[in-house]
Design a protein around this motif. Sequence first.
Motif, PDB file in Angstrom:
ATOM      1  N   VAL A 304       0.847  -1.204   0.000  1.00  0.00           N
ATOM      2  CA  VAL A 304       0.000   0.000   0.000  1.00  0.00           C
ATOM      3  C   VAL A 304       0.882   1.253   0.000  1.00  0.00           C
ATOM      4  O   VAL A 304       0.640   2.205  -0.735  1.00  0.00           O
ATOM      5  N   LYS A 305       1.938   1.216   0.834  1.00  0.00           N
ATOM      6  CA  LYS A 305       2.861   2.363   0.896  1.00  0.00           C
ATOM      7  C   LYS A 305       3.438   2.683  -0.473  1.00  0.00           C
ATOM      8  O   LYS A 305       3.488   3.843  -0.884  1.00  0.00           O
ATOM      9  N   ILE A 306       3.868   1.635  -1.161  1.00  0.00           N
ATOM     10  CA  ILE A 306       4.539   1.907  -2.435  1.00  0.00           C
ATOM     11  C   ILE A 306       3.519   2.292  -3.507  1.00  0.00           C
ATOM     12  O   ILE A 306       3.798   3.154  -4.348  1.00  0.00           O
ATOM     13  N   SER A 307       2.306   1.721  -3.444  1.00  0.00           N
ATOM     14  CA  SER A 307       1.251   2.149  -4.382  1.00  0.00           C
ATOM     15  C   SER A 307       1.037   3.653  -4.269  1.00  0.00           C
ATOM     16  O   SER A 307       0.945   4.381  -5.256  1.00  0.00           O
ATOM     17  N   LYS A 308       0.977   4.079  -3.009  1.00  0.00           N
ATOM     18  CA  LYS A 308       0.708   5.489  -2.744  1.00  0.00           C
ATOM     19  C   LYS A 308       1.811   6.380  -3.296  1.00  0.00           C
ATOM     20  O   LYS A 308       1.578   7.382  -3.955  1.00  0.00           O
ATOM     21  N   LYS A 309       3.046   5.968  -3.020  1.00  0.00           N
ATOM     22  CA  LYS A 309       4.206   6.733  -3.457  1.00  0.00           C
ATOM     23  C   LYS A 309       4.254   6.822  -4.989  1.00  0.00           C
ATOM     24  O   LYS A 309       4.548   7.876  -5.547  1.00  0.00           O
ATOM     25  N   LEU A 310       3.937   5.706  -5.642  1.00  0.00           N
ATOM     26  CA  LEU A 310       3.971   5.691  -7.108  1.00  0.00           C
ATOM     27  C   LEU A 310       2.927   6.648  -7.667  1.00  0.00           C
ATOM     28  O   LEU A 310       3.189   7.381  -8.617  1.00  0.00           O
ATOM     29  N   ARG A 311       1.758   6.622  -7.025  1.00  0.00           N
ATOM     30  CA  ARG A 311       0.701   7.542  -7.461  1.00  0.00           C
ATOM     31  C   ARG A 311       1.158   8.985  -7.299  1.00  0.00           C
ATOM     32  O   ARG A 311       0.986   9.806  -8.205  1.00  0.00           O
ATOM     33  N   GLU A 312       1.757   9.293  -6.137  1.00  0.00           N
ATOM     34  CA  GLU A 312       2.264  10.648  -5.888  1.00  0.00           C
ATOM     35  C   GLU A 312       3.232  11.087  -6.978  1.00  0.00           C
ATOM     36  O   GLU A 312       3.317  12.256  -7.316  1.00  0.00           O
ATOM     37  N   LYS A 313       3.991  10.121  -7.504  1.00  0.00           N
ATOM     38  CA  LYS A 313       4.981  10.467  -8.510  1.00  0.00           C
ATOM     39  C   LYS A 313       4.403  10.405  -9.923  1.00  0.00           C
ATOM     40  O   LYS A 313       5.152  10.371 -10.902  1.00  0.00           O
ATOM     41  N   GLY A 314       3.082  10.335  -9.982  1.00  0.00           N
ATOM     42  CA  GLY A 314       2.429  10.468 -11.269  1.00  0.00           C
ATOM     43  C   GLY A 314       2.236   9.182 -12.047  1.00  0.00           C
ATOM     44  O   GLY A 314       1.944   9.218 -13.235  1.00  0.00           O
ATOM     45  N   ILE A 315       2.427   8.054 -11.402  1.00  0.00           N
ATOM     46  CA  ILE A 315       2.161   6.801 -12.111  1.00  0.00           C
ATOM     47  C   ILE A 315       0.718   6.395 -11.831  1.00  0.00           C
ATOM     48  O   ILE A 315       0.332   6.222 -10.679  1.00  0.00           O
ATOM     49  N   PRO A 316      -0.094   6.283 -12.865  1.00  0.00           N
ATOM     50  CA  PRO A 316      -1.518   6.027 -12.628  1.00  0.00           C
ATOM     51  C   PRO A 316      -1.753   4.593 -12.131  1.00  0.00           C
ATOM     52  O   PRO A 316      -1.305   3.641 -12.746  1.00  0.00           O
ATOM     53  N   LEU A 317      -2.418   4.499 -10.979  1.00  0.00           N
ATOM     54  CA  LEU A 317      -2.806   3.188 -10.446  1.00  0.00           C
ATOM     55  C   LEU A 317      -4.277   3.293 -10.058  1.00  0.00           C
ATOM     56  O   LEU A 317      -4.696   4.305  -9.521  1.00  0.00           O
ATOM     57  N   ASP A 318      -5.049   2.253 -10.339  1.00  0.00           N
ATOM     58  CA  ASP A 318      -6.481   2.334 -10.054  1.00  0.00           C
ATOM     59  C   ASP A 318      -6.797   2.187  -8.569  1.00  0.00           C
ATOM     60  O   ASP A 318      -7.865   2.546  -8.115  1.00  0.00           O
ATOM     61  N   LYS A 319      -5.878   1.618  -7.799  1.00  0.00           N
ATOM     62  CA  LYS A 319      -6.141   1.467  -6.358  1.00  0.00           C
ATOM     63  C   LYS A 319      -4.822   1.264  -5.604  1.00  0.00           C
ATOM     64  O   LYS A 319      -3.766   1.130  -6.218  1.00  0.00           O
ATOM     65  N   PHE A 320      -4.920   1.209  -4.251  1.00  0.00           N
ATOM     66  CA  PHE A 320      -3.759   0.828  -3.447  1.00  0.00           C
ATOM     67  C   PHE A 320      -3.743  -0.691  -3.383  1.00  0.00           C
ATOM     68  O   PHE A 320      -4.701  -1.298  -2.916  1.00  0.00           O
ATOM     69  N   TYR A 321      -2.688  -1.288  -3.845  1.00  0.00           N
ATOM     70  CA  TYR A 321      -2.652  -2.750  -3.917  1.00  0.00           C
ATOM     71  C   TYR A 321      -2.281  -3.377  -2.582  1.00  0.00           C
ATOM     72  O   TYR A 321      -1.431  -2.873  -1.854  1.00  0.00           O
ATOM     73  N   LEU A 322      -2.946  -4.509  -2.274  1.00  0.00           N
ATOM     74  CA  LEU A 322      -2.669  -5.217  -1.024  1.00  0.00           C
ATOM     75  C   LEU A 322      -1.660  -6.326  -1.216  1.00  0.00           C
ATOM     76  O   LEU A 322      -1.168  -6.896  -0.269  1.00  0.00           O
ATOM     77  N   SER A 323      -1.385  -6.676  -2.443  1.00  0.00           N
ATOM     78  CA  SER A 323      -0.363  -7.703  -2.649  1.00  0.00           C
ATOM     79  C   SER A 323       0.684  -7.167  -3.618  1.00  0.00           C
ATOM     80  O   SER A 323       0.363  -6.486  -4.598  1.00  0.00           O
ATOM     81  N   GLU A 324       1.929  -7.468  -3.298  1.00  0.00           N
ATOM     82  CA  GLU A 324       3.035  -6.959  -4.119  1.00  0.00           C
ATOM     83  C   GLU A 324       2.987  -7.561  -5.513  1.00  0.00           C
ATOM     84  O   GLU A 324       3.282  -6.889  -6.497  1.00  0.00           O
ATOM     85  N   GLU A 325       2.592  -8.837  -5.577  1.00  0.00           N
ATOM     86  CA  GLU A 325       2.536  -9.525  -6.874  1.00  0.00           C
ATOM     87  C   GLU A 325       1.551  -8.809  -7.805  1.00  0.00           C
ATOM     88  O   GLU A 325       1.843  -8.558  -8.963  1.00  0.00           O
ATOM     89  N   GLU A 326       0.380  -8.504  -7.253  1.00  0.00           N
ATOM     90  CA  GLU A 326      -0.643  -7.824  -8.039  1.00  0.00           C
ATOM     91  C   GLU A 326      -0.146  -6.481  -8.549  1.00  0.00           C
ATOM     92  O   GLU A 326      -0.374  -6.109  -9.695  1.00  0.00           O
ATOM     93  N   LEU A 327       0.542  -5.762  -7.650  1.00  0.00           N
ATOM     94  CA  LEU A 327       1.030  -4.440  -8.019  1.00  0.00           C
ATOM     95  C   LEU A 327       2.066  -4.541  -9.141  1.00  0.00           C
ATOM     96  O   LEU A 327       1.998  -3.801 -10.127  1.00  0.00           O
ATOM     97  N   VAL A 328       2.994  -5.480  -9.000  1.00  0.00           N
ATOM     98  CA  VAL A 328       4.018  -5.643 -10.043  1.00  0.00           C
ATOM     99  C   VAL A 328       3.344  -6.016 -11.361  1.00  0.00           C
ATOM    100  O   VAL A 328       3.682  -5.470 -12.419  1.00  0.00           O
ATOM    101  N   ALA A 329       2.361  -6.902 -11.281  1.00  0.00           N
ATOM    102  CA  ALA A 329       1.643  -7.319 -12.497  1.00  0.00           C
ATOM    103  C   ALA A 329       0.969  -6.105 -13.145  1.00  0.00           C
ATOM    104  O   ALA A 329       1.013  -5.934 -14.373  1.00  0.00           O
ATOM    105  N   GLN A 330       0.391  -5.249 -12.330  1.00  0.00           N
ATOM    106  CA  GLN A 330      -0.283  -4.057 -12.837  1.00  0.00           C
ATOM    107  C   GLN A 330       0.718  -3.114 -13.519  1.00  0.00           C
ATOM    108  O   GLN A 330       0.462  -2.587 -14.598  1.00  0.00           O
TER     109      GLN A 330
END
Lengths: 338, 289
Positions: A304-330
């Motif tokens: 969740v922390k890294i999802s948030k940080k990525l969003r702050e840096k302008g990388i579009p993510l549809d949500k805060f991910y709860l699993s690292e695998e899912e986030l990397v896949a996204q």
Amino acid sequence: MRFAKIPDDFFPWLKYDGSLRQIGIIQLKLVLMREKIFIHTGQFCAAANEAPSGREDKPMKEPVVKIENISFKYDEQEGYALKDLSLQVYDGEWLAIVGHNGSGKSTLAKLMNGLQYPLEGTIEICGIRLNKETVWETRKLVGMVFQSPDNQFVGTTVQDDVAFGLENNGVPRGEMVKRVIASLEKVHMEKFLDQEPHHLSGGQKQRVAIAGVLALQPKIIILDEATSMLDPRGREEVLETIRELKGTNQLTVISITHDLEEAAKADRIIVMNRGRLYKEGTPEEIFQMDEELVELGLDIPFSVKISKKLREKGIPLDKFYLSEEELVAQLWTSHSSK
Amino acid sequence: MDISLQQVEYRYQANTPFETLAIQDVSIDFPSGQYYAIIGHTGSGKSTVLQHLNAILRPTKGIVQIGDRTVTNEKKQKNLKEIRRRVGIVFQFPEHQLFEETVEKDICFGPMNFGVSEEKAKELARKTIKQVGLPEEILSKSPFDLSGGQMRRVAIAGVLAMEPDVLVLDEPTAGLDPRGRREIMEMFYRLHKERNLSTILVTHSMEDAARYADKIVIMHQGRVYKEGTAEEIFASPEGLIELGLDVPEVVRFQQKVEKTFGKKLSKICLTLDELTDEIKELLRGGDRK
């Protein structure tokens, strides 16, 4: 209520050989027994062989624990440890209860196992109202695993330790041996039958403690910070064991923890704050709380922390991910679709 | 005060049938003023190393140099008091060792044991209770009326009151909630800087090691497996993972990204900021193709 039969070999150490050392051992054993009877399941008095009927084939979503408006205060303290708390735990779910130190989560566990009684409000375990008369009955349904691997090891060997609760229950020897082996197999400790506790790692000891609870065939298992004193490998071992058990045993798991990574894997999370239920929801819902959790003395999972940080840096993510695998896949998907 | 271990070996219950080799050929230098982290599994020998740092254990082989004292197996050590004062150890769950009627008496116990006057000890108690972030009023309370986190701080104040030069911390945050953990670790870091202490942290937490330590020592099966800065240690996380050790979350995530994208990022990231910058760069790289 009637007394269970005490098996002939229940007090083997009472064949006193006249040595002072033996007196010491007897004293130690009695102290440990008292603790364990009290903590573990405490069924000295209850009938051993009659399983409470009518709770096997209820549908899912049936509450197995029903708590209504309970309050509790320790004698020596001014404030309430729990205040007007209501919640339900459903059959077969994995519920994580999180909260800062002193938020009341361990008190809640003690109340569910009848180690303390609420000043106000009611607790029902599988339809039985918990009070001083029914506590022996309800403790059969609720097994507890505590924080410290060392303080809950009573037997001199792994199999003795698992047999302890069964002995207290007057389970016949043949049945006892079967159940000891079967529960140790479930936690993958069957190769350690005659090992002494000091040869085991923390994770292994906790798995033996879980086997001790399983042998009594409870409906609900409460883990009271059962992984917090373990190293990362031990923690993973214990959690993996619980995951497997939950899958095969129709067990309801209540895990009291500060480990947010652990809570992220639960079906549902309850957040406690200052003795009250602060929020309840799925891991997705709870971790959207973000900074609010940090203010409550908790933390947020890394993904969740890294999802948030990525969003702050302008990388579009549809949500805060709860699993690292899912986030990397996204990340990979959005990268390769460019 | 420098501490150095030179080819240290320790056997528990040496020369008995129960003899067990706990550590062997361990050489580590802990120079004055540095922050070291020792990491390893349960049973890797880190607690045994810790007990050599103020001569609780004498090595069965090798040399331990603590300041100007040399500790070897040859001769029985005398007058260890000064070493014990200068190397303060905060053991796991130090609050279990509280025993006095009041917090003040508990903190004063250590210094008075080392010959400090009662008056001076009380002054130290007032000073250290503030350093651990508790109000002075707490001094007159019974330690057993405090919360777990407060008790731990009191126990730590008791060690600080001996005014050690070296602070050895054995899993100081075990059992605390995330905020408590953060606060205690920040407090040690501040003390490390302000009092120019040498700090030696024994921990399972790779995050804490990466964040605070100048140097990290990885113990495995009684030996030093690796020693270096965080960057050096985590440059090849595969080895650590093989040993069943954790790596920091950031490093773990970087590995997953590299595996999925099939290429390496330009450096080993140790903070969230570094990593997200690198990922951004990686995603932008996709644009250029």
